[in-house]
Design a protein around this motif. Structure first.
Motif, PDB file in Angstrom:
ATOM      1  N   GLU A 120       3.272   0.542  -3.991  1.00  0.00           N
ATOM      2  CA  GLU A 120       4.478   1.066  -4.631  1.00  0.00           C
ATOM      3  C   GLU A 120       4.453   0.823  -6.138  1.00  0.00           C
ATOM      4  O   GLU A 120       4.821   1.699  -6.920  1.00  0.00           O
ATOM      5  N   GLN A 121       3.999  -0.352  -6.549  1.00  0.00           N
ATOM      6  CA  GLN A 121       3.909  -0.637  -7.982  1.00  0.00           C
ATOM      7  C   GLN A 121       2.870   0.270  -8.663  1.00  0.00           C
ATOM      8  O   GLN A 121       3.080   0.742  -9.786  1.00  0.00           O
ATOM      9  N   LEU A 123       2.072   3.282  -7.719  1.00  0.00           N
ATOM     10  CA  LEU A 123       2.648   4.624  -7.799  1.00  0.00           C
ATOM     11  C   LEU A 123       3.657   4.718  -8.938  1.00  0.00           C
ATOM     12  O   LEU A 123       3.685   5.710  -9.685  1.00  0.00           O
ATOM     13  N   LEU A 124       4.495   3.699  -9.090  1.00  0.00           N
ATOM     14  CA  LEU A 124       5.467   3.702 -10.179  1.00  0.00           C
ATOM     15  C   LEU A 124       4.768   3.686 -11.542  1.00  0.00           C
ATOM     16  O   LEU A 124       5.189   4.366 -12.479  1.00  0.00           O
ATOM     17  N   LEU A 145      12.646   6.714  -5.457  1.00  0.00           N
ATOM     18  CA  LEU A 145      12.342   5.422  -4.832  1.00  0.00           C
ATOM     19  C   LEU A 145      13.532   4.473  -4.860  1.00  0.00           C
ATOM     20  O   LEU A 145      13.574   3.506  -4.091  1.00  0.00           O
ATOM     21  N   LEU A 150       9.731   4.513   0.700  1.00  0.00           N
ATOM     22  CA  LEU A 150       8.528   5.014   0.052  1.00  0.00           C
ATOM     23  C   LEU A 150       7.932   6.187   0.826  1.00  0.00           C
ATOM     24  O   LEU A 150       7.502   7.185   0.233  1.00  0.00           O
ATOM     25  N   THR A 151       7.901   6.084   2.153  1.00  0.00           N
ATOM     26  CA  THR A 151       7.288   7.144   2.959  1.00  0.00           C
ATOM     27  C   THR A 151       8.004   8.478   2.766  1.00  0.00           C
ATOM     28  O   THR A 151       7.375   9.522   2.552  1.00  0.00           O
ATOM     29  N   THR A 177       0.854   3.481   3.801  1.00  0.00           N
ATOM     30  CA  THR A 177       2.161   2.809   3.843  1.00  0.00           C
ATOM     31  C   THR A 177       2.529   2.417   5.259  1.00  0.00           C
ATOM     32  O   THR A 177       3.055   1.321   5.509  1.00  0.00           O
TER      33      THR A 177
END
Length: 287
Positions: A120-121, A123-124, A145, A150-151, A177
């Motif tokens: 997640e980090q 992707l951000l 988000l 996330l999914t 994920t």
């Protein structure tokens, strides 16, 4: 003569069509197709109207010079289709740039994860500095988000990108994920390499087809230049086209050129493969 008869018929058809348009306008009915549908998707209505006016003016000028209705229609059609040809070229370039951007995005996620960042980090981090062709979609994804898992945000991102290569990357991220895949980094690297290979293949094919299009443009330009030269310096050689039969022959010639242009467009177009996620939806599989 036959030419006068043809002109009289054309005037009659024009008057009849004008009367129908007036009646339809008074009743609030649409008769002609929308300019937005007839023009390239990205064209503004005022731009479409300008091109339509230019096509009409060009056709009217040719008719005033030659008296050939067929030539006027052909020239007007050429002017009207000019922005479509430019839009098709721009669309091909944008498709290549978008595909290349997806490959770069996959590599960015891989590199961020290699720096000990979670998925997640990673992707951000890639959202606000992602490649320009897909950055708006990545920014919307980052905003989602805050209010959804996330999914689900990834699935929405795949729908926004609307690209078969993006589906492969998004499905890999969704599976990672859900199942905590450990080999996501190498997988993203292989996907990026495969996507770039697809881009290189399309570019090689496009170079070959560009040569064919250039040859076709030369043939058309030479034909038009020859007709203009004969009209200016040897007008008597073109007197045969003043008759009704001559206009029919011009229709045949224009139809041959139009068929050739259509075939070039059909066989020179590389369609994107069907989206992976779309196939999954129809087969009932769970994304």
């Amino acid at each position: 003569g036959p030419m006068n008869t043809l002109i009289a018929v054309a005037i009659g058809v024009g008057l009849g069509a004008g009367a129908l348009l007036v009646v339809a306008g008074l009743r609030g009915q649409r008769v002609l197709p929308s300019l937005r549908r007839m023009a390239p998707a990205e064209a503004r209505p005022e731009v479409s109207l300008a091109w339509l006016s230019g096509a009409f003016a060009a056709g009217l000028s040719v008719f005033a010079l030659t008296g050939w209705i067929v030539a006027a229609v052909v020239v007007g059609g050429l002017v009207w289709t000019a922005p479509r040809l430019s839009a098709a070229r721009s669309h091909r370039d944008a498709t290549v740039a978008r595909t290349e951007a997806i490959a770069s995005w996959a590599e960015m996620i891989r590199d961020n994860m290699a720096g000990s960042a979670g998925l997640e980090q990673a992707l951000l981090a890639s959202a606000h500095v992602g490649p320009a062709p897909i950055r708006p979609q990545l920014v919307r994804f980052a905003a989602r988000l805050d209010r959804m898992p996330l999914t689900e945000a990834l699935i929405r991102l795949g729908a926004d990108l609307d690209h078969p290569s993006a589906d492969l990357v998004v499905v890999s991220l969704v599976n990672a994920t859900r199942m905590e895949a450990r080999e996501l980094g190498p997988l993203l690297g292989r996907l990026a390499e495969a996507i770039r290979g697809d881009v290189k293949m399309r570019l090689r094919v496009e170079v070959g087809r560009a040569r064919i299009r250039t040859s076709a443009h030369i043939v058309v330009a030479t034909t038009i230049a020859t007709m203009a030269f004969l009209f200016l310096f040897s007008r008597r050689l073109l007197d045969a086209y003043d008759s009704f039969a001559g206009q029919l022959w011009l229709v045949l010639v224009a139809a041959v050129f139009a068929a050739g242009a259509w075939l070039l467009r059909v066989y020179g177009q590389i369609d994107m493969p069907e989206r992976f996620a779309a196939r999954s939806d129809r087969s009932g599989a769970t994304r």
